[in-house]
Scaffold this motif. Structure first.
Motif, PDB file in Angstrom:
ATOM      1  N   PHE A  44       0.833  -1.209   0.000  1.00 50.25           N
ATOM      2  CA  PHE A  44       0.000   0.000   0.000  1.00 50.25           C
ATOM      3  C   PHE A  44       0.867   1.258   0.000  1.00 50.25           C
ATOM      4  O   PHE A  44       0.582   2.225  -0.724  1.00 50.25           O
ATOM      5  CB  PHE A  44      -0.920  -0.014   1.221  1.00 50.25           C
ATOM      6  N   LEU A  45       1.928   1.254   0.787  1.00 50.51           N
ATOM      7  CA  LEU A  45       2.830   2.406   0.815  1.00 50.51           C
ATOM      8  C   LEU A  45       3.555   2.572  -0.514  1.00 50.51           C
ATOM      9  O   LEU A  45       3.750   3.703  -0.984  1.00 50.51           O
ATOM     10  CB  LEU A  45       3.832   2.240   1.958  1.00 50.51           C
ATOM     11  N   THR A 100       8.198   6.427   1.539  1.00 57.18           N
ATOM     12  CA  THR A 100       9.318   5.499   1.384  1.00 57.18           C
ATOM     13  C   THR A 100       9.920   5.141   2.738  1.00 57.18           C
ATOM     14  O   THR A 100      10.251   3.971   2.995  1.00 57.18           O
ATOM     15  CB  THR A 100      10.393   6.116   0.479  1.00 57.18           C
ATOM     16  N   CYS A 101      10.056   6.126   3.613  1.00 58.76           N
ATOM     17  CA  CYS A 101      10.568   5.853   4.961  1.00 58.76           C
ATOM     18  C   CYS A 101       9.605   4.966   5.745  1.00 58.76           C
ATOM     19  O   CYS A 101      10.038   4.070   6.488  1.00 58.76           O
ATOM     20  CB  CYS A 101      10.800   7.164   5.707  1.00 58.76           C
ATOM     21  N   LEU A 102       8.303   5.201   5.588  1.00 58.37           N
ATOM     22  CA  LEU A 102       7.315   4.357   6.268  1.00 58.37           C
ATOM     23  C   LEU A 102       7.387   2.916   5.765  1.00 58.37           C
ATOM     24  O   LEU A 102       7.253   1.971   6.552  1.00 58.37           O
ATOM     25  CB  LEU A 102       5.909   4.923   6.052  1.00 58.37           C
ATOM     26  N   ALA A 103       7.604   2.743   4.465  1.00 60.65           N
ATOM     27  CA  ALA A 103       7.750   1.390   3.925  1.00 60.65           C
ATOM     28  C   ALA A 103       9.005   0.716   4.471  1.00 60.65           C
ATOM     29  O   ALA A 103       9.002  -0.484   4.775  1.00 60.65           O
ATOM     30  CB  ALA A 103       7.794   1.440   2.398  1.00 60.65           C
ATOM     31  N   SER A 104      10.079   1.478   4.617  1.00 57.87           N
ATOM     32  CA  SER A 104      11.303   0.915   5.182  1.00 57.87           C
ATOM     33  C   SER A 104      11.106   0.539   6.651  1.00 57.87           C
ATOM     34  O   SER A 104      11.592  -0.507   7.106  1.00 57.87           O
ATOM     35  CB  SER A 104      12.446   1.923   5.041  1.00 57.87           C
ATOM     36  N   ILE A 189      16.843   7.899   8.331  1.00 58.62           N
ATOM     37  CA  ILE A 189      15.823   6.869   8.567  1.00 58.62           C
ATOM     38  C   ILE A 189      16.037   5.675   7.642  1.00 58.62           C
ATOM     39  O   ILE A 189      15.999   4.514   8.073  1.00 58.62           O
ATOM     40  CB  ILE A 189      14.417   7.466   8.383  1.00 58.62           C
ATOM     41  N   LEU A 190      16.275   5.937   6.367  1.00 59.59           N
ATOM     42  CA  LEU A 190      16.455   4.841   5.412  1.00 59.59           C
ATOM     43  C   LEU A 190      17.718   4.043   5.700  1.00 59.59           C
ATOM     44  O   LEU A 190      17.725   2.811   5.572  1.00 59.59           O
ATOM     45  CB  LEU A 190      16.498   5.403   3.990  1.00 59.59           C
ATOM     46  N   THR A 191      18.778   4.733   6.098  1.00 60.54           N
ATOM     47  CA  THR A 191      20.027   4.027   6.391  1.00 60.54           C
ATOM     48  C   THR A 191      19.881   3.134   7.618  1.00 60.54           C
ATOM     49  O   THR A 191      20.282   1.959   7.602  1.00 60.54           O
ATOM     50  CB  THR A 191      21.165   5.038   6.606  1.00 60.54           C
ATOM     51  N   ILE A 192      19.303   3.668   8.684  1.00 60.06           N
ATOM     52  CA  ILE A 192      19.173   2.899   9.927  1.00 60.06           C
ATOM     53  C   ILE A 192      18.214   1.724   9.747  1.00 60.06           C
ATOM     54  O   ILE A 192      18.531   0.575  10.089  1.00 60.06           O
ATOM     55  CB  ILE A 192      18.712   3.816  11.073  1.00 60.06           C
ATOM     56  N   SER A 219      13.440  -7.097  -0.277  1.00 60.22           N
ATOM     57  CA  SER A 219      14.490  -6.825  -1.266  1.00 60.22           C
ATOM     58  C   SER A 219      14.127  -5.635  -2.142  1.00 60.22           C
ATOM     59  O   SER A 219      14.998  -4.850  -2.529  1.00 60.22           O
ATOM     60  CB  SER A 219      14.723  -8.066  -2.130  1.00 60.22           C
ATOM     61  N   MET A 220      12.835  -5.472  -2.445  1.00 59.53           N
ATOM     62  CA  MET A 220      12.395  -4.315  -3.223  1.00 59.53           C
ATOM     63  C   MET A 220      12.697  -3.014  -2.489  1.00 59.53           C
ATOM     64  O   MET A 220      13.067  -2.008  -3.097  1.00 59.53           O
ATOM     65  CB  MET A 220      10.894  -4.431  -3.515  1.00 59.53           C
ATOM     66  N   MET A 221      12.561  -3.044  -1.168  1.00 57.93           N
ATOM     67  CA  MET A 221      12.826  -1.846  -0.378  1.00 57.93           C
ATOM     68  C   MET A 221      14.321  -1.609  -0.215  1.00 57.93           C
ATOM     69  O   MET A 221      14.812  -0.483  -0.355  1.00 57.93           O
ATOM     70  CB  MET A 221      12.165  -2.000   0.998  1.00 57.93           C
TER      71      MET A 221
END
Length: 348
Positions: A44-45, A100-104, A189-192, A219-221
């Motif tokens: 959804f995200l 994108t951050c929420l998906a991660s 956020i994405l790195t952590i 893997s997509m993320m």
């Protein structure tokens, strides 16, 4: 027109148009292919991100190509477009990064061993997070609607869409809003979360746990994170460099080089919004299969030839109860029941 300006315009046109066309088509394909799995929080995200990316590519990249490459700058002649273009493009930038951050974060929660964290990966939470983020970023873009006006340039006299002189808002935009919201915060956020998700995924050795992690979405993320970091951080670093060195005296050659770099990083920063489809296509086998079915206009085959028909949940319960009764039967009944073979679907 100088040769350096011609080269810069060529970079904008021939570099920006492929990114815009491929990115827009790719995001539309994402919406089509991910719609069936929209009840999954991460999918959804991704779906919302693809929709917002289309807005980013139109308001940001396409209008830049028209203004820089073809000298069709609507914001220099239309006051409403001057205000809405910047405000909506800024809001869509931040909304896309937030999704994108929420998906991660969702991938990290799913990869955790503790059930209390995995339970936080819910569709209702994802929906509310998206709604609140949209409201927040739209509200934060209201000052652009107030301070943007059609003003003449002090040196050339050419009318352009510029901010009304306001030192407080200008400093906030240059030294806090852009570097933090666009660069530092999403990158951190994405790195952590990417590192933690990768670590948790490697720790899961049992097959059942690997299924819970939903490897393909993970893997997509994870493959998307380095592309986003590369395309955005280069733009943020050079923009901040230009801001801090704006009062310095520079030679003509240095100015030409910086103009070239500015055009390059301004175009490459949109790769983050154009790449999701290609990342998904490269990292997910099921996504490739569905894309192939869509491209070839085929209907997905539910059952292949000679495939054993799957049991439903109710059928499995009946089978278990029957097997319990079979264990209580005499041996000659058990022998007859065990000789029963599963029903298969014939080729015809």
């Amino acid at each position: 027109m100088s040769s350096i300006n011609q080269v810069a315009n060529s970079i904008t046109i021939y570099g920006g148009l492929p990114i815009f066309i491929c990115g827009t088509l790719g995001n539309l394909l994402n919406i089509r292919l991910l719609w069936r799995t929209r009840h999954n929080p991460c999918a959804f995200l991704f779906l919302v991100t693809s929709f917002i990316n289309c807005i980013v590519l139109f308001y940001g990249l396409f209008t830049r190509i028209l203004s820089t490459g073809f000298y069709l700058d609507w914001s220099a002649s239309n006051r409403i477009w001057c205000k809405t273009r910047t405000s909506f493009s800024q809001a869509s930038f931040y909304i896309s990064f937030t999704c994108t951050c929420l998906a991660s974060i969702d991938r990290f929660l799913v990869s955790c061993r503790q059930e209390k964290y995995r339970k936080l990966s819910r569709l209702s939470i994802a929906i509310w997070a998206v709604i609140l983020s949209i409201i927040f970023w739209l509200a934060l873009s209201i000052p652009y609607l107030v301070y943007l006006e059609l003003l003449p340039n002090s040196s050339t006299g050419v009318i352009s869409c510029s901010l009304v002189r306001n030192d407080a808002f200008s400093n906030y935009q240059k030294y806090f809003s852009f570097p933090v919201y666009y660069g530092l915060l999403p990158s951190t956020i994405l790195t952590i979360t990417g590192f933690l998700t990768y670590r948790n995924t490697n720790k899961l050795q049992i097959g059942r746990q690997r299924q819970v992690v939903q490897k393909q979405l993970t893997s997509m993320m994870l493959l998307q994170i380095p592309i986003i970091l590369f395309s955005t951080l280069s733009y943020v670093i050079f923009t901040e460099y230009s801001t801090f060195t704006a009062t310095m005296v520079k030679s003509a050659n240095q100015g030409d080089v910086e103009l070239m770099i500015r055009n390059i990083v301004s175009i490459t920063c949109y790769i983050a919004f154009a790449c999701p489809f290609f990342v998904f296509f490269a990292s997910s086998k099921s996504f490739r299969q569905e894309a192939k079915i869509l491209f070839l206009c085929r209907k997905p085959a539910i059952l292949q030839r000679n495939q054993i028909q799957p049991y439903s949940t109710s059928a499995l319960r009946k089978i278990r109860s029957i097997s319990t009764r079979i264990n209580q039967m005499p041996s000659y009944y058990t022998t007859r029941v065990n000789n029963i073979k599963p029903i298969t679907i014939n080729e015809k």
